[in-house]
Design an enzyme around this catalytic site. Structure first.
Site, PDB file in Angstrom:
ATOM      1  N   GLY A   1      26.867  69.451  -1.556  1.00  0.00           N
ATOM      2  CA  GLY A   1      25.737  68.914  -0.798  1.00  0.00           C
ATOM      3  C   GLY A   1      25.056  69.956   0.052  1.00  0.00           C
ATOM      4  O   GLY A   1      24.505  70.932  -0.449  1.00  0.00           O
TER       5      GLY A   1
ATOM      6  N   GLU B   1      30.762  54.190  -4.522  1.00  0.00           N
ATOM      7  CA  GLU B   1      30.017  53.420  -5.507  1.00  0.00           C
ATOM      8  C   GLU B   1      30.751  52.109  -5.793  1.00  0.00           C
ATOM      9  O   GLU B   1      31.946  51.966  -5.530  1.00  0.00           O
ATOM     10  CB  GLU B   1      29.885  54.223  -6.806  1.00  0.00           C
TER      11      GLU B   1
ATOM     12  N   ASP C   1      34.904  63.755 -10.006  1.00  0.00           N
ATOM     13  CA  ASP C   1      33.843  64.444  -9.261  1.00  0.00           C
ATOM     14  C   ASP C   1      34.345  65.775  -8.707  1.00  0.00           C
ATOM     15  O   ASP C   1      33.691  66.814  -8.842  1.00  0.00           O
ATOM     16  CB  ASP C   1      33.360  63.535  -8.127  1.00  0.00           C
TER      17      ASP C   1
ATOM     18  N   THR D   1      17.852  59.231  -5.191  1.00  0.00           N
ATOM     19  CA  THR D   1      18.225  59.532  -3.804  1.00  0.00           C
ATOM     20  C   THR D   1      17.926  60.978  -3.431  1.00  0.00           C
ATOM     21  O   THR D   1      17.299  61.257  -2.404  1.00  0.00           O
ATOM     22  CB  THR D   1      19.724  59.244  -3.597  1.00  0.00           C
TER      23      THR D   1
ATOM     24  N   LYS E   1      33.261  69.865  -9.676  1.00  0.00           N
ATOM     25  CA  LYS E   1      32.867  70.843  -8.652  1.00  0.00           C
ATOM     26  C   LYS E   1      33.799  72.048  -8.648  1.00  0.00           C
ATOM     27  O   LYS E   1      33.352  73.189  -8.485  1.00  0.00           O
ATOM     28  CB  LYS E   1      32.851  70.161  -7.287  1.00  0.00           C
TER      29      LYS E   1
ATOM     30  N   GLY F   1      28.555  51.895   1.833  1.00  0.00           N
ATOM     31  CA  GLY F   1      27.780  52.844   1.040  1.00  0.00           C
ATOM     32  C   GLY F   1      28.411  54.210   0.890  1.00  0.00           C
ATOM     33  O   GLY F   1      27.776  55.138   0.379  1.00  0.00           O
TER      34      GLY F   1
ATOM     35  N   GLU G   1      22.834  75.233  -6.163  1.00  0.00           N
ATOM     36  CA  GLU G   1      23.592  75.131  -4.920  1.00  0.00           C
ATOM     37  C   GLU G   1      24.030  73.698  -4.630  1.00  0.00           C
ATOM     38  O   GLU G   1      25.153  73.449  -4.183  1.00  0.00           O
ATOM     39  CB  GLU G   1      22.742  75.641  -3.755  1.00  0.00           C
TER      40      GLU G   1
ATOM     41  N   VAL H   1      27.588  71.358  -5.862  1.00  0.00           N
ATOM     42  CA  VAL H   1      28.997  71.412  -5.462  1.00  0.00           C
ATOM     43  C   VAL H   1      29.286  70.690  -4.151  1.00  0.00           C
ATOM     44  O   VAL H   1      30.117  69.799  -4.110  1.00  0.00           O
ATOM     45  CB  VAL H   1      29.494  72.870  -5.374  1.00  0.00           C
TER      46      VAL H   1
ATOM     47  N   LYS I   1      26.216  68.454 -11.109  1.00  0.00           N
ATOM     48  CA  LYS I   1      27.550  69.058 -11.260  1.00  0.00           C
ATOM     49  C   LYS I   1      28.144  68.807 -12.640  1.00  0.00           C
ATOM     50  O   LYS I   1      28.798  69.683 -13.208  1.00  0.00           O
ATOM     51  CB  LYS I   1      28.493  68.537 -10.182  1.00  0.00           C
TER      52      LYS I   1
END
EC number: 1.1.1.3
Length: 428
Positions: free
Chosen positions: A132, A188, A199, A14, A203, A185, A127, A130, A103
């Protein structure tokens, strides 16, 4: 015109495809602004959604081909840890500058990677790891370099923020909104990584490291997710003037550091309370600028890819000027003492599931009082049911005492306490 910069890409998922789209669609714009171009020279990927979109490139048979002399910058966009770590370390050994959105890699092996980069005179761009499309890494490491950062408070997971925002707006259950997020979407099929706070913890480890010059890894972050949040909690919070958000918080005092991820009650006029949907927001409090807040999309192909391309351009400019160096050498990072979250004092929201009978509140209040926990407000919801929610908001109390009280209540009063008790902190 200066020499074009060549890049090699490992991974066309992606984000990788987003990078390809930006570099190709905006090639003329980039060349005009830089004075030279960014060329995709070689690509290695086992699967791809966009191979046919790439022009003038060589498809490598082995990722080691990305270490060829004519490639200036290598992109690691495969995710995961083990293969990515091996690839990045080998690329650095081959004197390649690296850009990555990984990450998990930096939260667990960042110090090894940056030390190796410093030794080999190459630069790491991370960059996109963390938030986007929110350029928070550059803000902290460059724009706020002269500031002593006091704390970071952040919404860094769009999936959780979307779920909590939808629960607030629609009054539907966590499970209903989670299933909707998966279908649309935003989550997940296995959402554990997001909703269990992992997640966000990765970060926050990265943000805390660069904010406090501290060696912080994922294992150092206290983590709680949002699985147990019910609409009852969100509704009660709203009636008291709060919103419920999954926050990552890092703060330092007396060279001691506490980094945590957990749901919080936040006052409705707090800027973080107003950030909804899949957006991320990071508030930085520092000694010179006070509070500054940065908001944007934290995930998605193009926002994340935009941050990747920004890192490519920064390194490309350094290459052209002959000044490439790693500004995050591990020599400036210190081993700090971590504070146990149980030592914190806060207001707390507690949801008990209790038998609807006379004397229940009195028995719970007695145990709370034993541990110096004063009740600020209490509400029992429902009538005529076997088990009902009892919602308690406390005055400021020590976290260790609150947890001891809950354990004693659950152990010694099993005839009135049912299911699991939910504990949420209130952000001061």
């Amino acid at each position: 015109m200066d020499k074009d910069i060549n890049i090699g890409i490992f991974g066309l998922g992606t984000v990788g495809c987003g990078v390809v789209k930006i570099l190709q669609d905006n090639a003329d714009l980039i060349r005009k602004r830089l004075g030279f171009g960014i060329n995709i020279k070689k690509v290695f990927s086992r699967t791809s959604k966009c191979k046919n979109l790439i022009t003038n490139y060589i498809y490598a048979k082995d990722y080691k081909e990305l270490f060829d002399d004519d490639i200036d910058i290598v992109l690691e966009l495969i995710g995961g840890i083990d293969v990515a770590r091996k690839f990045v370390c080998q690329a650095i050994d081959n004197k390649k500058n690296i850009v990555s959105a990984n990450k998990a890699l930096f939260a667990n092996h960042g110090f090894e990677i940056f030390s190796k980069a410093a030794q080999n005179g190459v630069k790491i761009g991370f960059e996109a790891s963390v938030a986007g499309g929110v350029p928070i890494i550059k803000v902290i490491t460059r724009d706020l370099m002269a500031n002593n950062i006091k704390s970071i408070k952040a919404i860094v997971n769009g999936t959780c923020n979307y779920i909590l925002s939808q629960m607030f707006e629609t009054h539907e259950s966590f499970e209903t909104i989670l299933n909707k997020a998966i279908k649309e979407g935003y989550a997940e099929r296995d959402p554990s990584f997001d909703i269990d706070g992992i997640d966000s913890a990765q970060k926050m480890a990265i943000l805390a490291s660069i904010s406090f010059n501290a060696k912080v890894e994922e294992k150092d972050v206290h983590v709680e997710g949002i699985r147990d949040i019910d609409f009852i909690d969100i509704d009660f919070a709203q009636k008291l003037g709060y919103r419920v958000k999954l926050l990552g918080i890092a703060n330092s005092k007396d060279n001691k550091l506490l980094v945590r991820v957990a749901p919080y009650f936040i006052e409705q006029d707090n800027i973080l309370a107003k950030v909804d949907g899949v957006y991320n927001a990071i508030s930085v409090i520092s000694d010179m600028t006070g509070q500054t807040t940065y908001v944007g999309k934290g995930a998605g192909s193009l926002p994340t890819a935009s941050s990747v391309v920004a890192d490519i351009i920064d390194i490309a400019k350094d290459i052209e000027s002959g000044t490439v160096k790693d500004t995050l050498s591990m020599r400036v990072f210190e081993k700090m003492e971590f504070v146990d979250i149980d030592s914190l004092e806060s207001h707390f929201y507690i949801r008990f599931s209790v038998v609807d009978s006379v004397g229940v509140l009195s028995r719970i209040a007695n145990v709370l009082s034993k541990y110096n926990i004063s009740i600020k407000s209490v509400v029992q919801i429902g009538k005529g049911l076997d088990v009902v929610p009892l919602l308690v908001l406390t005055h400021k109390a020590k976290e260790s005492n609150v947890k001891k009280a809950i354990r004693e209540i659950e152990k010694n009063h099993q005839t009135i306490i049912k299911n699991g008790t939910v504990l949420i902190r209130v952000l001061d």
